[in-house]
Design a protein around this motif. Structure first.
Motif, PDB file in Angstrom:
ATOM      1  N   GLY A  57     -41.730  20.894 -25.034  1.00 25.17           N
ATOM      2  CA  GLY A  57     -40.581  21.951 -25.712  1.00 25.17           C
ATOM      3  C   GLY A  57     -41.460  23.033 -26.419  1.00 25.17           C
ATOM      4  O   GLY A  57     -40.991  24.223 -26.061  1.00 25.17           O
ATOM      5  N   VAL A  58     -42.290  22.431 -27.097  1.00 21.41           N
ATOM      6  CA  VAL A  58     -43.396  23.668 -28.029  1.00 21.41           C
ATOM      7  C   VAL A  58     -43.885  24.704 -26.795  1.00 21.41           C
ATOM      8  O   VAL A  58     -43.908  25.946 -27.096  1.00 21.41           O
ATOM      9  CB  VAL A  58     -44.310  23.231 -28.662  1.00 21.41           C
ATOM     10  N   ALA A  59     -44.473  24.061 -25.887  1.00 17.51           N
ATOM     11  CA  ALA A  59     -44.944  24.995 -24.807  1.00 17.51           C
ATOM     12  C   ALA A  59     -43.788  25.925 -24.115  1.00 17.51           C
ATOM     13  O   ALA A  59     -44.351  27.188 -23.878  1.00 17.51           O
ATOM     14  CB  ALA A  59     -45.685  24.174 -23.519  1.00 17.51           C
ATOM     15  N   LEU A  60     -42.745  25.590 -23.798  1.00 12.68           N
ATOM     16  CA  LEU A  60     -41.740  26.409 -23.435  1.00 12.68           C
ATOM     17  C   LEU A  60     -41.394  27.559 -24.224  1.00 12.68           C
ATOM     18  O   LEU A  60     -40.949  28.684 -24.025  1.00 12.68           O
ATOM     19  CB  LEU A  60     -40.598  25.456 -23.020  1.00 12.68           C
ATOM     20  N   PHE A  61     -41.266  26.867 -25.553  1.00 16.33           N
ATOM     21  CA  PHE A  61     -40.920  27.824 -26.555  1.00 16.33           C
ATOM     22  C   PHE A  61     -42.052  29.143 -26.864  1.00 16.33           C
ATOM     23  O   PHE A  61     -41.742  30.136 -26.794  1.00 16.33           O
ATOM     24  CB  PHE A  61     -40.594  27.266 -28.039  1.00 16.33           C
ATOM     25  N   ALA A  62     -43.303  28.444 -26.751  1.00 15.44           N
ATOM     26  CA  ALA A  62     -44.431  29.511 -26.581  1.00 15.44           C
ATOM     27  C   ALA A  62     -44.341  30.594 -25.513  1.00 15.44           C
ATOM     28  O   ALA A  62     -44.470  31.645 -25.667  1.00 15.44           O
ATOM     29  CB  ALA A  62     -45.548  28.867 -26.494  1.00 15.44           C
ATOM     30  N   LEU A  63     -43.690  30.044 -24.367  1.00 19.68           N
ATOM     31  CA  LEU A  63     -43.408  31.022 -23.296  1.00 19.68           C
ATOM     32  C   LEU A  63     -42.394  32.085 -23.669  1.00 19.68           C
ATOM     33  O   LEU A  63     -42.781  33.327 -23.475  1.00 19.68           O
ATOM     34  CB  LEU A  63     -42.903  30.315 -22.158  1.00 19.68           C
ATOM     35  N   THR A  64     -41.250  31.565 -24.362  1.00 12.27           N
ATOM     36  CA  THR A  64     -40.298  32.670 -24.804  1.00 12.27           C
ATOM     37  C   THR A  64     -40.625  33.550 -25.844  1.00 12.27           C
ATOM     38  O   THR A  64     -40.312  34.713 -25.758  1.00 12.27           O
ATOM     39  CB  THR A  64     -39.061  31.933 -25.188  1.00 12.27           C
ATOM     40  N   THR A  65     -41.645  33.106 -26.803  1.00  9.89           N
ATOM     41  CA  THR A  65     -42.253  33.942 -27.735  1.00  9.89           C
ATOM     42  C   THR A  65     -43.086  34.986 -27.277  1.00  9.89           C
ATOM     43  O   THR A  65     -42.847  36.118 -27.500  1.00  9.89           O
ATOM     44  CB  THR A  65     -42.855  33.121 -28.745  1.00  9.89           C
ATOM     45  N   LEU A  66     -44.051  34.475 -26.207  1.00 13.33           N
ATOM     46  CA  LEU A  66     -44.856  35.526 -25.583  1.00 13.33           C
ATOM     47  C   LEU A  66     -44.057  36.496 -24.791  1.00 13.33           C
ATOM     48  O   LEU A  66     -44.304  37.745 -24.839  1.00 13.33           O
ATOM     49  CB  LEU A  66     -45.594  34.655 -24.577  1.00 13.33           C
ATOM     50  N   PHE A  67     -42.847  36.227 -24.450  1.00 10.68           N
ATOM     51  CA  PHE A  67     -42.025  37.310 -23.598  1.00 10.68           C
ATOM     52  C   PHE A  67     -41.384  38.264 -24.679  1.00 10.68           C
ATOM     53  O   PHE A  67     -41.402  39.510 -24.477  1.00 10.68           O
ATOM     54  CB  PHE A  67     -41.000  36.370 -22.944  1.00 10.68           C
ATOM     55  N   SER A  68     -41.156  37.804 -25.760  1.00 12.20           N
ATOM     56  CA  SER A  68     -40.704  38.758 -26.824  1.00 12.20           C
ATOM     57  C   SER A  68     -41.726  39.649 -27.202  1.00 12.20           C
ATOM     58  O   SER A  68     -41.509  40.985 -27.551  1.00 12.20           O
ATOM     59  CB  SER A  68     -40.389  37.930 -28.025  1.00 12.20           C
ATOM     60  N   PHE A  69     -42.906  39.264 -27.196  1.00  7.35           N
ATOM     61  CA  PHE A  69     -44.115  40.121 -27.715  1.00  7.35           C
ATOM     62  C   PHE A  69     -44.439  41.141 -26.711  1.00  7.35           C
ATOM     63  O   PHE A  69     -44.910  42.138 -26.851  1.00  7.35           O
ATOM     64  CB  PHE A  69     -45.278  39.401 -28.089  1.00  7.35           C
ATOM     65  N   VAL A  70     -44.451  40.521 -25.331  1.00  7.89           N
ATOM     66  CA  VAL A  70     -44.405  41.591 -24.358  1.00  7.89           C
ATOM     67  C   VAL A  70     -43.354  42.685 -24.236  1.00  7.89           C
ATOM     68  O   VAL A  70     -43.838  43.717 -23.705  1.00  7.89           O
ATOM     69  CB  VAL A  70     -44.656  40.735 -22.741  1.00  7.89           C
ATOM     70  N   THR A  71     -42.376  42.310 -24.596  1.00 10.23           N
ATOM     71  CA  THR A  71     -41.380  43.281 -24.540  1.00 10.23           C
ATOM     72  C   THR A  71     -41.332  44.189 -25.509  1.00 10.23           C
ATOM     73  O   THR A  71     -41.013  45.474 -25.190  1.00 10.23           O
ATOM     74  CB  THR A  71     -39.899  42.827 -25.086  1.00 10.23           C
ATOM     75  N   LEU A  72     -42.093  44.248 -26.354  1.00  5.85           N
ATOM     76  CA  LEU A  72     -42.451  45.458 -27.643  1.00  5.85           C
ATOM     77  C   LEU A  72     -43.035  46.539 -26.888  1.00  5.85           C
ATOM     78  O   LEU A  72     -42.460  47.673 -27.280  1.00  5.85           O
ATOM     79  CB  LEU A  72     -43.194  44.899 -28.623  1.00  5.85           C
ATOM     80  N   PRO A  73     -44.153  46.423 -26.212  1.00  2.00           N
ATOM     81  CA  PRO A  73     -44.765  47.594 -25.735  1.00  2.00           C
ATOM     82  C   PRO A  73     -43.894  48.451 -24.568  1.00  2.00           C
ATOM     83  O   PRO A  73     -43.972  49.382 -24.483  1.00  2.00           O
ATOM     84  CB  PRO A  73     -46.008  47.382 -25.162  1.00  2.00           C
ATOM     85  N   VAL A  74     -43.117  47.327 -24.024  1.00  2.48           N
ATOM     86  CA  VAL A  74     -42.045  47.863 -23.097  1.00  2.48           C
ATOM     87  C   VAL A  74     -40.933  48.942 -23.693  1.00  2.48           C
ATOM     88  O   VAL A  74     -40.842  50.014 -23.234  1.00  2.48           O
ATOM     89  CB  VAL A  74     -41.291  46.588 -22.168  1.00  2.48           C
ATOM     90  N   GLU A  75     -40.371  48.255 -24.690  1.00  2.00           N
ATOM     91  CA  GLU A  75     -39.509  49.093 -25.433  1.00  2.00           C
ATOM     92  C   GLU A  75     -40.058  50.392 -26.261  1.00  2.00           C
ATOM     93  O   GLU A  75     -39.498  51.373 -26.220  1.00  2.00           O
ATOM     94  CB  GLU A  75     -38.739  48.106 -26.644  1.00  2.00           C
TER      95      GLU A  75
ATOM     96  N   GLY B 275     -39.220  36.108 -35.495  1.00  2.00           N
ATOM     97  CA  GLY B 275     -38.499  35.529 -35.392  1.00  2.00           C
ATOM     98  C   GLY B 275     -38.724  34.481 -34.711  1.00  2.00           C
ATOM     99  O   GLY B 275     -38.677  33.175 -34.959  1.00  2.00           O
ATOM    100  N   SER B 276     -38.939  34.646 -33.470  1.00  2.00           N
ATOM    101  CA  SER B 276     -39.116  33.825 -32.327  1.00  2.00           C
ATOM    102  C   SER B 276     -40.677  33.119 -32.757  1.00  2.00           C
ATOM    103  O   SER B 276     -40.651  31.727 -32.666  1.00  2.00           O
ATOM    104  CB  SER B 276     -39.463  34.362 -30.993  1.00  2.00           C
ATOM    105  N   LEU B 277     -41.532  33.904 -33.296  1.00  2.91           N
ATOM    106  CA  LEU B 277     -42.816  33.423 -33.722  1.00  2.91           C
ATOM    107  C   LEU B 277     -42.737  32.218 -34.818  1.00  2.91           C
ATOM    108  O   LEU B 277     -43.279  31.192 -34.870  1.00  2.91           O
ATOM    109  CB  LEU B 277     -43.761  34.408 -34.054  1.00  2.91           C
ATOM    110  N   ALA B 278     -41.864  32.456 -35.740  1.00  2.00           N
ATOM    111  CA  ALA B 278     -41.531  31.723 -37.041  1.00  2.00           C
ATOM    112  C   ALA B 278     -40.751  30.397 -36.528  1.00  2.00           C
ATOM    113  O   ALA B 278     -41.311  29.299 -37.010  1.00  2.00           O
ATOM    114  CB  ALA B 278     -40.746  32.398 -37.877  1.00  2.00           C
ATOM    115  N   THR B 279     -40.103  30.719 -35.484  1.00  3.33           N
ATOM    116  CA  THR B 279     -39.328  29.563 -35.055  1.00  3.33           C
ATOM    117  C   THR B 279     -40.251  28.535 -34.463  1.00  3.33           C
ATOM    118  O   THR B 279     -40.400  26.916 -34.410  1.00  3.33           O
ATOM    119  CB  THR B 279     -38.280  29.764 -34.063  1.00  3.33           C
ATOM    120  N   LEU B 280     -41.394  29.298 -33.337  1.00  4.26           N
ATOM    121  CA  LEU B 280     -42.451  28.375 -32.846  1.00  4.26           C
ATOM    122  C   LEU B 280     -43.112  27.735 -33.631  1.00  4.26           C
ATOM    123  O   LEU B 280     -43.632  26.372 -33.405  1.00  4.26           O
ATOM    124  CB  LEU B 280     -43.180  29.428 -31.889  1.00  4.26           C
TER     125      LEU B 280
END
Length: 226
Positions: free
Chosen positions: A149-167, A209-214
């Motif tokens: 579960g933590v590994a999967l959440f780490a994936l969603t957190t990575l996605f959130s950070f990859v989104t930053l330069p895109v935006e 927020g995703s990082l804090a939850t992770l």
């Protein structure tokens, strides 16, 4: 654990503040008409044409702040207001979404990376919360479900950070084009920049927020291992 809870509460408050500020800014700049008199749709079509993009359609989508670019069917989806409005807010949003279309056309690295993550992310999002719950319930017996579960959440957190330069890059492209094309005045450009800054802040807060939850879930895992 106490420190992580404080961080999560702070992030929740920050998220609420940023969301409120964004809506306030959007409403304010929605009342500011632009001197060119161009609608969001017209601005989007102009930006696409100026970048030599001919295979992307600009369409209207229901809702408020539902604007997005869909790389799958190559459509710039503008909310009903943005599609028709002739305001600084509409100009900013329309140009920003076209910024994503330009990224797609130019094979922007971070957009490609984010798009490649989507299939795995959709699977992770579907089962992650259940796996984390099972992991916490079984933590005294085995750490395997929680580790997954933590590994999967780490994936969603990575996605959130990859989104930053895109935006941020999409906004940068939008503002540069609006300035060069002259579709807004200097004052209107400032309004568009401010609106996009607060829109970007929602992604920053979401990533943190995703990082804090992770870290919260990881504390269970590593606390159990210790």
């Amino acid at each position: 654990m106490g420190g992580i809870w404080i961080i999560m509460i702070v992030m929740m408050l920050a998220s609420a503040l940023v969301s409120w500020t964004l809506k306030s800014k959007f409403e304010k700049y929605s009342k500011m008409g632009i001197s060119s008199g161009l609608s969001g749709r017209e601005i989007a079509e102009m930006m696409l044409a100026d970048n030599g993009i001919t295979d992307v359609r600009v369409i209207s989508t229901p809702g408020k702040l539902t604007d997005h670019y869909n790389p799958a069917d190559k459509t710039v989806n503008l909310s009903e207001y943005v599609y028709e409005a002739r305001s600084a807010a509409a100009a900013a949003v329309a140009a920003h979404e076209c910024g994503h279309a330009v990224q797609h056309a130019k094979a922007y690295t971070f957009l490609k990376f984010r798009s490649a993550m989507v299939p795995a992310l959709s699977v992770a999002s579907r089962y992650m919360q259940w796996i984390l719950l099972i992991g916490i319930l079984l933590i005294q017996t085995t750490i395997l479900p929680l580790a997954i579960g933590v590994a999967l959440f780490a994936l969603t957190t990575l996605f959130s950070f990859v989104t930053l330069p895109v935006e941020f890059d999409a906004s940068k492209r939008a503002l540069a084009w609006m300035s060069t094309r002259g579709v807004v005045t200097t004052q209107e450009h400032g309004m568009a920049k401010d609106a996009l800054k607060w829109a970007a802040m929602t992604y920053v807060v979401a990533a943190l927020g995703s990082l804090a939850t992770l870290l919260y879930y990881a504390s269970f895992l590593f606390g159990r291992r210790d």
